[in-house]
Design a protein around this motif. Structure first.
Motif, mmCIF file in Angstrom:
data_model
loop_
_atom_site.group_PDB
_atom_site.id
_atom_site.type_symbol
_atom_site.label_atom_id
_atom_site.label_comp_id
_atom_site.label_asym_id
_atom_site.label_seq_id
_atom_site.Cartn_x
_atom_site.Cartn_y
_atom_site.Cartn_z
ATOM 1 N N ASP A 84 0.855 -1.187 0.000
ATOM 2 C CA ASP A 84 0.000 0.000 0.000
ATOM 3 C C ASP A 84 0.890 1.236 0.000
ATOM 4 N N SER A 85 0.680 2.101 -0.962
ATOM 5 C CA SER A 85 1.536 3.289 -1.091
ATOM 6 C C SER A 85 1.293 4.319 0.004
ATOM 7 N N THR A 86 0.230 4.165 0.788
ATOM 8 C CA THR A 86 -0.047 5.136 1.853
ATOM 9 C C THR A 86 0.560 4.723 3.200
ATOM 10 N N LEU A 87 1.128 3.530 3.288
ATOM 11 C CA LEU A 87 1.715 3.079 4.552
ATOM 12 C C LEU A 87 2.994 3.844 4.861
ATOM 13 N N SER A 88 3.236 4.056 6.135
ATOM 14 C CA SER A 88 4.462 4.726 6.578
ATOM 15 C C SER A 88 5.681 3.876 6.230
ATOM 16 N N GLY A 89 6.702 4.523 5.733
ATOM 17 C CA GLY A 89 7.944 3.831 5.406
ATOM 18 C C GLY A 89 8.984 3.938 6.512
ATOM 19 N N GLU A 90 8.578 4.430 7.686
ATOM 20 C CA GLU A 90 9.534 4.555 8.793
ATOM 21 C C GLU A 90 9.926 3.162 9.284
ATOM 22 N N ILE A 91 11.228 2.934 9.329
ATOM 23 C CA ILE A 91 11.733 1.605 9.675
ATOM 24 C C ILE A 91 11.959 1.495 11.174
ATOM 25 N N ARG A 93 13.332 -1.613 12.488
ATOM 26 C CA ARG A 93 14.611 -2.320 12.654
ATOM 27 C C ARG A 93 14.989 -3.105 11.417
ATOM 28 N N PHE A 94 16.289 -3.304 11.329
ATOM 29 C CA PHE A 94 16.875 -4.198 10.335
ATOM 30 C C PHE A 94 17.273 -5.467 11.068
ATOM 31 N N ASP A 95 16.839 -6.594 10.592
ATOM 32 C CA ASP A 95 17.224 -7.882 11.164
ATOM 33 C C ASP A 95 18.146 -8.538 10.141
ATOM 34 N N VAL A 96 19.433 -8.447 10.388
ATOM 35 C CA VAL A 96 20.442 -8.902 9.421
ATOM 36 C C VAL A 96 20.739 -10.376 9.664
ATOM 37 N N ARG A 97 20.642 -11.169 8.612
ATOM 38 C CA ARG A 97 20.937 -12.597 8.667
ATOM 39 C C ARG A 97 22.088 -12.901 7.706
ATOM 40 N N PRO A 98 23.340 -12.650 8.110
ATOM 41 C CA PRO A 98 24.482 -12.841 7.219
ATOM 42 C C PRO A 98 24.597 -14.276 6.700
ATOM 43 N N ASP A 99 24.264 -15.256 7.551
ATOM 44 C CA ASP A 99 24.381 -16.652 7.137
ATOM 45 C C ASP A 99 23.362 -17.032 6.060
ATOM 46 N N LYS A 100 22.319 -16.225 5.905
ATOM 47 C CA LYS A 100 21.297 -16.478 4.881
ATOM 48 C C LYS A 100 21.411 -15.489 3.715
ATOM 49 N N GLY A 101 22.249 -14.451 3.877
ATOM 50 C CA GLY A 101 22.357 -13.436 2.837
ATOM 51 C C GLY A 101 21.134 -12.542 2.764
ATOM 52 N N THR A 102 20.435 -12.412 3.884
ATOM 53 C CA THR A 102 19.133 -11.753 3.915
ATOM 54 C C THR A 102 19.069 -10.651 4.957
ATOM 55 N N VAL A 103 18.267 -9.633 4.658
ATOM 56 C CA VAL A 103 17.932 -8.596 5.633
ATOM 57 C C VAL A 103 16.414 -8.542 5.726
ATOM 58 N N LYS A 104 15.920 -8.726 6.953
ATOM 59 C CA LYS A 104 14.486 -8.575 7.204
ATOM 60 C C LYS A 104 14.295 -7.153 7.718
ATOM 61 N N ILE A 105 13.359 -6.433 7.127
ATOM 62 C CA ILE A 105 13.127 -5.051 7.524
ATOM 63 C C ILE A 105 11.702 -4.930 8.047
ATOM 64 N N ARG A 106 11.619 -4.435 9.272
ATOM 65 C CA ARG A 106 10.335 -4.264 9.950
ATOM 66 C C ARG A 106 10.030 -2.774 10.007
ATOM 67 N N PHE A 107 8.795 -2.435 9.708
ATOM 68 C CA PHE A 107 8.374 -1.039 9.729
ATOM 69 C C PHE A 107 7.745 -0.699 11.068
ATOM 70 N N LYS A 108 7.799 0.578 11.407
ATOM 71 C CA LYS A 108 7.440 1.014 12.751
ATOM 72 C C LYS A 108 5.938 1.067 13.029
ATOM 73 N N ASP A 109 5.160 1.600 12.117
ATOM 74 C CA ASP A 109 3.770 1.934 12.430
ATOM 75 C C ASP A 109 2.736 0.919 11.949
ATOM 76 N N HIS A 110 3.185 -0.243 11.509
ATOM 77 C CA HIS A 110 2.263 -1.266 11.045
ATOM 78 C C HIS A 110 2.971 -2.620 11.094
ATOM 79 N N TYR A 111 2.236 -3.664 10.790
ATOM 80 C CA TYR A 111 2.763 -5.019 10.915
ATOM 81 C C TYR A 111 3.107 -5.626 9.554
ATOM 82 N N TRP A 112 3.826 -4.857 8.735
ATOM 83 C CA TRP A 112 4.316 -5.354 7.458
ATOM 84 C C TRP A 112 5.829 -5.331 7.487
#
Length: 188
Positions: A84-91, A93-112
């Motif tokens: 949704d383009s109206t959702l806040s993009g304020e982050i 946290r970054f959950d860095v998983r070096p062993d998987k080559g992945t970064v999980k990014i959680r947004f502040k004001d919603h559960y996406w």
């Protein structure tokens, strides 16, 4: 009936009343805590429904990864494009998983959240962070997140109340089990 036995019976009746009234008064809170606790215990075994599986990125070599500001830009872009383009993009946290080559990014004001390839910034998955919502129900922070009561005081009140109630249940429940045994043993 001896005075000692009468005192013991009075203590038992008091403990029974405290146990019953505390349980009745806090039934809904304990119901929420127990259900959310069960769900949190099962989150990694939910087939990705409660907690999305961690995807694999293209490289575990951190020197090949893109910068965090690039990952942030990509995360907000994918959030707005895929959800949704109206959702806040304020982050939050970054959950860095070096062993998987992945970064999980959680947004502040919603559960996406989004999972990005750390080396390319490409989208791996968009996730509805149900486990975060369940956790906020479990610890009472869902009310603090709504900012109904400022300062995070609701969670403090909620955890103190439920913790003290659980302690009360433990003590009164033990005494309701042990007290009659003790009375029978003392009377024989």
């Amino acid at each position: 009936m001896s005075t000692n036995r009468q005192q013991q019976a009075r203590v038992l009746r008091t403990f029974r009343k405290v146990h019953r009234w505390t349980g009745a008064a806090l039934f809904i809170l304990f119901f929420l805590i127990s259900i959310s606790g069960l769900l949190l215990g099962w989150k990694k075994n939910s087939g990705g429904y409660i907690l999305a599986d961690t995807e694999k990125g293209s490289s575990t070599d951190l020197s090949k990864w893109v910068s965090f500001d690039s990952l942030e830009t990509q995360a907000v872009f994918y959030l707005h494009q895929e959800v949704d383009s109206t959702l806040s993009g304020e982050i939050d946290r970054f959950d860095v998983r070096p062993d998987k080559g992945t970064v999980k990014i959680r947004f502040k004001d919603h559960y996406w959240g989004v999972q990005l390839d750390g080396a390319t910034g490409k989208l791996l998955t968009v996730e509805r962070r149900r486990s975060d919502f369940i956790e906020s129900l479990h610890d009472g922070s869902v009310i603090d997140n709504l900012e109904i009561i400022p300062g995070g005081y609701f969670k403090l009140f909620y955890t103190s109340l439920t913790g003290l109630a659980l302690l009360t249940f433990t003590v009164t429940g033990f005494w309701l089990w042990y007290g009659p045994k003790r009375m029978r043993r003392l009377n024989h």
